[in-house]
Design an enzyme around this catalytic site. Structure first.
Site, mmCIF file in Angstrom:
data_model
loop_
_atom_site.group_PDB
_atom_site.id
_atom_site.type_symbol
_atom_site.label_atom_id
_atom_site.label_comp_id
_atom_site.label_asym_id
_atom_site.label_seq_id
_atom_site.Cartn_x
_atom_site.Cartn_y
_atom_site.Cartn_z
ATOM 1 N N LEU A 248 -6.614 -77.096 40.849
ATOM 2 C CA LEU A 248 -7.608 -78.097 41.986
ATOM 3 C C LEU A 248 -5.949 -76.967 43.138
ATOM 4 O O LEU A 248 -4.986 -77.415 43.305
ATOM 5 C CB LEU A 248 -7.015 -79.080 42.320
ATOM 6 C CG LEU A 248 -8.217 -80.272 41.253
ATOM 7 C CD1 LEU A 248 -8.247 -81.262 41.472
ATOM 8 C CD2 LEU A 248 -9.715 -80.169 42.194
ATOM 9 N N ASP A 249 -6.240 -75.778 43.521
ATOM 10 C CA ASP A 249 -5.494 -74.993 44.110
ATOM 11 C C ASP A 249 -4.398 -75.901 45.888
ATOM 12 O O ASP A 249 -6.222 -76.034 46.542
ATOM 13 C CB ASP A 249 -5.776 -73.743 44.271
ATOM 14 C CG ASP A 249 -5.607 -72.897 45.615
ATOM 15 O OD1 ASP A 249 -3.955 -72.451 44.648
ATOM 16 O OD2 ASP A 249 -5.172 -72.644 46.117
ATOM 17 N N ALA A 250 -3.791 -76.006 45.847
ATOM 18 C CA ALA A 250 -3.049 -76.323 47.108
ATOM 19 C C ALA A 250 -3.468 -78.026 47.359
ATOM 20 O O ALA A 250 -3.897 -78.317 48.687
ATOM 21 C CB ALA A 250 -3.389 -75.390 48.289
ATOM 22 N N ILE A 251 -3.759 -78.540 46.298
ATOM 23 C CA ILE A 251 -3.795 -79.945 46.635
ATOM 24 C C ILE A 251 -3.453 -80.815 47.414
ATOM 25 O O ILE A 251 -4.258 -81.664 47.558
ATOM 26 C CB ILE A 251 -4.873 -80.090 45.141
ATOM 27 C CG1 ILE A 251 -5.360 -81.307 45.326
ATOM 28 C CG2 ILE A 251 -3.331 -80.539 44.502
ATOM 29 C CD1 ILE A 251 -6.763 -81.612 46.052
#
Length: 591
Positions: A248-251
């Site tokens: 989950l990128d840059a969540i």
């Protein structure tokens, strides 16, 4: 060697329909309030039509990880070979050079993109044709775990959703966050020094849109349930293509609320919990990995440990973002005191939670994870040293409008050039010590491809792209890399062979199971001594590291407790009295 007893693995049990319904409704209520029932109906319909089939029916427990888990991280085009699809080249390289080394591979964003080397996604369900196709990714997933990025905080300005917004068409018309440019946004925590609001000409006149990272990466509006459901559908599609790990990128920046820092908000955590419920229901054994390059205590919040003794229900894995800068501080200063204190501070994790350990990634080495651990003057000295070694420093904007260091941009190999006194002859030994130490920690280790190949700073790449992060994103020509790997006396070959050997040893040793206990043993500041285990059969392992450039006496009391077998030398330990600069011992004892 004596028979081994494997450490009991963490497992997950499939979430049945009734349990999923309850959990999803709870999370959606906290996100959307009175709209929760409607959103749940749409979510259940989406799962009915798009969920992948699972091979784990009923209440069958699915193992999450073992000591054999170790990952490689790389771009889809990290390796190039003429006209061949780079994803095919990557798979062939893994099969030919590293057939039994890595249990998983994280292929960084391989979608059509417009900037940030893939993290400004144009189309989430397509593979960039210059890299290959979904067949190549499914081939990579055969016999290994495939990790895929879900880039859900923002999207490219070249995406069809953004075109919809510009023309006032559905579905993208309401996918973005408009804001009056006079709004007070001073409380917002910024990871960049660029403006937070980007002016965009539309048919309705100029509008200002929220853009956390760049003017080409426009943030998505998760207050609109359509956006959330869109990404659940994308998640299900990745699972159907063979993904087992979802990053989950840059969540942390997902949810926005005026008057708050707009980071780690409660709704963000509920979105993570909803994704966890989805994968536990439709694809048990799938791992969620949260990417949050923030101070250590904030990073740990994505396990959801505050709900204990209830089972954790957020991420299975979080990055150890504090580890790389603390290792830099340790190995350039020859003192492991601070690193040992940090390791001792790590909480005991419940089953189903673990760390992803790394020293380098496609991004820089975060500075924020040092907050609360290293004084400002020590951080400044470290930044200055990395500049001397050919690196750069990227900045972010604080709420007071001032810019402050955000990350160090340098390859890990060149970061190991020397100590605070400057470059020295110990670069390879220091580099390998850093990798040995990372491999010995509790959790799953992940090696960036450019650590495996001892890649130096790519200053030409920085000049070509104009981006500081390009210093650590070199694209290897396969013929050049093969030549370096097959030639004698190259740093690339020496590092590659040493790491391949140690990774083979590590994945066969049950004391390196991600769940096996970890303890820091008393030792002088120049040594870091770790104990893994004991396991249920009494087996334990000592990992002892000389973090200095001077031979050190082996003053570790545990060494006097019986006979030891040296894993790295594959022989009974001879009982040395001292340890050479940056040398590591992996010693095992079984009653």
């Amino acid at each position: 060697m004596p028979d081994r007893q494997t450490f009991a693995p963490s497992v997950t049990t499939p979430l049945d329909a009734a349990a999923f319904h309850r959990r999803a409704h709870d999370h959606l209520t906290l996100i959307y309030g009175e709209r929760a029932d409607e959103v749940l109906r749409r979510l259940l319909s989406l799962l009915e039509h798009q969920a992948p089939t699972t091979s784990s029916p009923g209440d069958v427990a699915v193992p999450l990880w073992s000591e054999r888990d170790q990952w490689l991280i790389g771009y889809g085009d990290s390796l190039l070979d003429g006209e061949r699809a780079p994803l095919e080249v990557l798979g062939e390289f893994l099969d030919r050079r590293l057939p039994d080394t890595f249990s998983g591979v994280h292929v960084l964003p391989f979608f059509p993109w417009s900037s940030d080397d893939g993290f400004s996604v144009i189309h989430y369900r397509e593979v960039d044709p210059t890299l290959g196709d979904w067949g190549h990714l499914r081939a990579l997933a055969e016999g290994r775990d495939l990790a895929v990025d879900l880039v859900l905080n923002h999207v490219s300005r070249e995406s069809l959703w953004f075109v919809d917004y510009l023309t006032g068409s559905q579905p993208g018309r309401d996918y973005f966050i408009e804001m009056d440019p006079e709004t007070d946004l001073s409380a917002v925590m910024r990871p960049r020094s660029s403006p937070l609001l980007v002016p965009v000409p539309t048919r309705r006149g100029t509008r200002y849109l929220w853009a956390t990272f760049s003017e080409d990466q426009i943030d998505l509006n998760f207050a609109n349930p359509d956006v959330l459901l869109e990404f659940v559908g994308i998640l299900l599609f990745y699972l159907s293509q063979g993904a087992r790990v979802i990053r989950l990128d840059a969540i942390a920046f997902l949810w926005k609320a005026l008057g708050t820092p707009c980071i780690h908000l409660p709704q963000t955590h509920e979105v993570v919990r909803l994704f966890r419920a989805v994968v536990d229901h439709v694809a048990p054994g799938t791992l969620l990995l949260t990417e949050t390059n923030v101070p250590h205590h904030e990073n740990l919040s994505y396990f959801g440990l505050e709900r204990l003794p209830a089972p954790p229900d957020e991420a299975h894995l979080v990055y150890q973002f504090s580890l790389p800068p603390l290792l830099l501080h340790t190995l350039t200063g020859g003192d492991a005191t601070l690193l040992a204190s940090w390791i001792e501070s790590l909480p005991e994790l419940p089953p189903g939670c673990s760390y992803l350990n790394f020293t380098a990634s496609h991004d820089g080495i975060g500075v924020r994870p040092l907050e609360g651990w290293l004084p400002a003057h020590e951080i400044e000295a470290l930044l200055e040293l990395m500049h001397r070694f050919g690196g750069f420093v990227s900045m972010r904007r604080r709420p007071d409008g001032e810019d402050t260091p955000y990350e160090i941009n340098i390859t890990w190999f060149d970061a190991m050039q020397g100590t605070r006194r400057g470059p020295d002859p110990w670069q390879i030994e220091r580099f390998l010590c850093s990798q040995h130490l990372m491999l010995a920690l509790q959790g799953i280790p992940a090696l960036y491809l450019h650590c495996l190949t001892a890649t130096p700073n790519d200053l030409e790449g920085v000049e070509r792209s104009g981006r500081l992060r390009s210093i650590n994103r070199r694209r290897w020509q396969l013929s050049e890399l093969d030549e370096l790997l097959d030639s004698r006396h190259t740093p690339t070959r020496e590092v590659y062979l040493a790491l391949k050997h140690r990774l083979a040893i590590r994945r066969a040793e049950p004391c390196f199971h991600p769940d096996a206990p970890l303890r820091v043993l008393p030792s002088p500041p120049t040594l870091l001594a770790l104990e893994r285990g004991p396991l249920t059969d009494g087996r334990r392992l000592l990992a002892i590291h000389n973090v200095s450039d001077v031979r050190q006496p082996l003053e570790v009391a545990a060494l006097a407790e019986g006979n030891w077998f040296d894993l790295l030398e594959a022989a009974p330990w001879a009982g040395e009295e001292s340890l050479a600069p940056y040398r590591t011992l992996w010693l095992v004892q079984q009653p």
